[in-house]
Design a protein around this motif. Sequence first.
Motif, PDB file in Angstrom:
ATOM      1  N   GLU A 123       1.290  -1.130   0.208  1.00 34.25           N
ATOM      2  CA  GLU A 123       0.168  -0.118  -0.116  1.00 34.25           C
ATOM      3  C   GLU A 123       0.962   1.241  -0.198  1.00 34.25           C
ATOM      4  O   GLU A 123       0.148   2.161  -0.332  1.00 34.25           O
ATOM      5  N   THR A 124       2.129   1.128   0.674  1.00 31.07           N
ATOM      6  CA  THR A 124       3.213   2.184   0.528  1.00 31.07           C
ATOM      7  C   THR A 124       3.174   3.063  -1.192  1.00 31.07           C
ATOM      8  O   THR A 124       3.585   3.799  -1.160  1.00 31.07           O
ATOM      9  N   ASP A 161      -0.679  11.281   6.915  1.00 31.15           N
ATOM     10  CA  ASP A 161      -0.929  10.243   8.087  1.00 31.15           C
ATOM     11  C   ASP A 161      -0.815   9.047   8.280  1.00 31.15           C
ATOM     12  O   ASP A 161      -0.295   8.647   8.753  1.00 31.15           O
ATOM     13  N   ASP A 162      -1.642   8.899   6.681  1.00 28.12           N
ATOM     14  CA  ASP A 162      -1.484   7.173   7.377  1.00 28.12           C
ATOM     15  C   ASP A 162      -0.572   6.620   6.747  1.00 28.12           C
ATOM     16  O   ASP A 162       0.045   5.583   6.458  1.00 28.12           O
ATOM     17  N   LEU A 163       0.626   7.222   5.602  1.00 27.41           N
ATOM     18  CA  LEU A 163       1.955   7.175   4.954  1.00 27.41           C
ATOM     19  C   LEU A 163       2.629   6.796   6.011  1.00 27.41           C
ATOM     20  O   LEU A 163       3.458   5.716   6.345  1.00 27.41           O
ATOM     21  N   HIS A 164       2.734   7.490   6.715  1.00 27.47           N
ATOM     22  CA  HIS A 164       3.547   7.937   8.339  1.00 27.47           C
ATOM     23  C   HIS A 164       3.512   6.624   8.755  1.00 27.47           C
ATOM     24  O   HIS A 164       4.287   5.968   9.354  1.00 27.47           O
ATOM     25  N   LEU A 190      12.704   4.593   1.738  1.00 28.37           N
ATOM     26  CA  LEU A 190      12.881   5.589   0.645  1.00 28.37           C
ATOM     27  C   LEU A 190      11.598   6.206   0.200  1.00 28.37           C
ATOM     28  O   LEU A 190      12.290   7.419  -0.012  1.00 28.37           O
ATOM     29  N   ALA A 191      10.804   5.714   0.351  1.00 24.80           N
ATOM     30  CA  ALA A 191       9.475   6.614   0.673  1.00 24.80           C
ATOM     31  C   ALA A 191       9.605   8.102   1.877  1.00 24.80           C
ATOM     32  O   ALA A 191       8.884   8.588   1.683  1.00 24.80           O
ATOM     33  N   ALA A 192       9.189   7.780   2.876  1.00 27.23           N
ATOM     34  CA  ALA A 192      10.331   8.479   4.444  1.00 27.23           C
ATOM     35  C   ALA A 192      11.030  10.050   3.651  1.00 27.23           C
ATOM     36  O   ALA A 192      10.516  10.955   3.597  1.00 27.23           O
ATOM     37  N   VAL A 193      11.982   9.550   3.057  1.00 27.69           N
ATOM     38  CA  VAL A 193      13.558  10.236   2.206  1.00 27.69           C
ATOM     39  C   VAL A 193      13.138  11.454   1.472  1.00 27.69           C
ATOM     40  O   VAL A 193      12.550  12.031   1.433  1.00 27.69           O
ATOM     41  N   ALA A 194      11.625  10.788   0.407  1.00 27.04           N
ATOM     42  CA  ALA A 194      10.494  11.302  -0.357  1.00 27.04           C
ATOM     43  C   ALA A 194       9.751  12.497   0.083  1.00 27.04           C
ATOM     44  O   ALA A 194       9.423  13.416  -0.081  1.00 27.04           O
ATOM     45  N   MET A 195       9.114  12.025   0.842  1.00 25.14           N
ATOM     46  CA  MET A 195       7.806  12.786   2.088  1.00 25.14           C
ATOM     47  C   MET A 195       9.045  14.216   2.919  1.00 25.14           C
ATOM     48  O   MET A 195       8.593  14.603   2.505  1.00 25.14           O
ATOM     49  N   ARG A 196      10.698  13.590   2.955  1.00 23.30           N
ATOM     50  CA  ARG A 196      11.149  14.921   3.614  1.00 23.30           C
ATOM     51  C   ARG A 196      11.398  16.117   2.962  1.00 23.30           C
ATOM     52  O   ARG A 196      10.946  17.144   2.816  1.00 23.30           O
ATOM     53  N   GLU A 197      11.774  14.841   1.985  1.00 19.13           N
ATOM     54  CA  GLU A 197      11.934  16.752   0.800  1.00 19.13           C
ATOM     55  C   GLU A 197      10.776  17.140  -0.031  1.00 19.13           C
ATOM     56  O   GLU A 197      11.261  18.391  -0.233  1.00 19.13           O
ATOM     57  N   TRP A 198       9.553  16.452   0.033  1.00 19.35           N
ATOM     58  CA  TRP A 198       8.469  16.752  -0.102  1.00 19.35           C
ATOM     59  C   TRP A 198       7.902  17.654   0.539  1.00 19.35           C
ATOM     60  O   TRP A 198       7.243  18.917  -0.353  1.00 19.35           O
ATOM     61  N   ALA A 246      11.096   9.227  11.459  1.00 18.97           N
ATOM     62  CA  ALA A 246      10.499   8.356  10.595  1.00 18.97           C
ATOM     63  C   ALA A 246      12.038   7.503  10.057  1.00 18.97           C
ATOM     64  O   ALA A 246      12.316   6.623  10.085  1.00 18.97           O
ATOM     65  N   ALA A 247      12.255   8.308   8.960  1.00 19.89           N
ATOM     66  CA  ALA A 247      14.226   8.535   8.385  1.00 19.89           C
ATOM     67  C   ALA A 247      14.508   6.936   9.315  1.00 19.89           C
ATOM     68  O   ALA A 247      15.068   6.133   9.115  1.00 19.89           O
ATOM     69  N   ARG A 248      15.022   7.921  10.283  1.00 20.49           N
ATOM     70  CA  ARG A 248      16.255   7.720  11.284  1.00 20.49           C
ATOM     71  C   ARG A 248      16.019   6.433  11.687  1.00 20.49           C
ATOM     72  O   ARG A 248      16.682   5.354  11.967  1.00 20.49           O
ATOM     73  N   GLU A 249      14.423   6.083  11.820  1.00 21.77           N
ATOM     74  CA  GLU A 249      14.356   4.988  12.628  1.00 21.77           C
ATOM     75  C   GLU A 249      13.945   3.625  12.064  1.00 21.77           C
ATOM     76  O   GLU A 249      14.960   2.666  12.261  1.00 21.77           O
TER      77      GLU A 249
END
Length: 382
Positions: free
Chosen positions: A118-119, A136-139, A162-170, A179-182
Amino acid sequence: MLYESAQFEPLIDERWDPPRAEKAIAAIVADTDAAFVREGLWPAHEWDGWGAALPMKTLYVGAAGVIWALDALRRSGHAETSLDLDGAAVRALELQRAEPDVAEGETHYHPAALLQGETGPLLVAFRLTADAALADDLHALVRANVANPTDDVMWGAPGTLLAAVAMREWTGEPRWMEAARESASALRARRGDDGLWRQDDDYRGLGTVHGAAGNTLVLLRLAPDEALAGETAAVLARHAVLEDGLANWPGAPGREPGRLQWCTGAPGIVAGAWDYLDEELLLAGAELVWQAGAHGDEKGHGICHGTSGNGFALLKAFARTGDERWLDRASRFAVHALNQAERLRAANGRGRYSLWTGDVGTALFAAACLDADARYPILDAA
């Protein structure tokens, strides 16, 4: 034997013509638009469906990947879709939630998987709508996938990192860095003493979608790490199979190399580790890709295990060296791949509608050659 030569064919004798490439990209987008039906999204190729609930919705071989590609082509100015991509992305997510794509015999499925869960649809839907509820759902999915034991980009924590990195960039929101560091911390902790990660009980992969090159790529997208890059470079050098100045890699240590494609073999290693792998070894892998030629119709023209995926390795060799010869070679692969897509579309009466195995992935590769942009879809440019 470095690879299965029977799977390959000589490149067609046709020069690279940018206007013709742009026309071919536009034709792919037009066919993709025409094949879309809101209720059923796109028809699935038999291999892509593989016993899953239709229509296909995921990022890898489903609607989310097609929508991502159409948006990427639009953003780069190469083709304009006629579709309501926002609405299509939301519809794909709704259908994925109602009946997830799970391929027949799938053993690694996790609902939070980037490419096969689903991600992916969530990430694409947020990219197009900027809906805070989707974020929020993605997080929640990213955090739910931290302990997933399948450590690869397709199913495991590397993909959701990778999804968390993209969301941080956006978005620039601090929660995505947290979340990415975790995820990164857990991923590093699970790395074995041999420098590899486990995909399942007997597979510790080397490649980009299922192994060390991909996991390292994702960690380096989060933050530069010369020590990690050096360690993975040493692992990849240790397991390279060399012959007459050429190089290939098996999917995992102890196996025969055999395959020569982005998902397994030199193309993926070169594409994933292009900026830190020993240059002589990187060019030995790229040279093997060039000498092998194009994939035949069994593997096709896509970016996963086809001609376009192998061509991205040649683009990476250009990015590393600045040598225009590699860009020229990549463009020759794009000519062949576009012709493959056109011929197969005519023979089958329709295109193949997926990012990794279908026509839009090949359109993205051709666009990358036009722009001299070596970034691989999603992994480098989500």
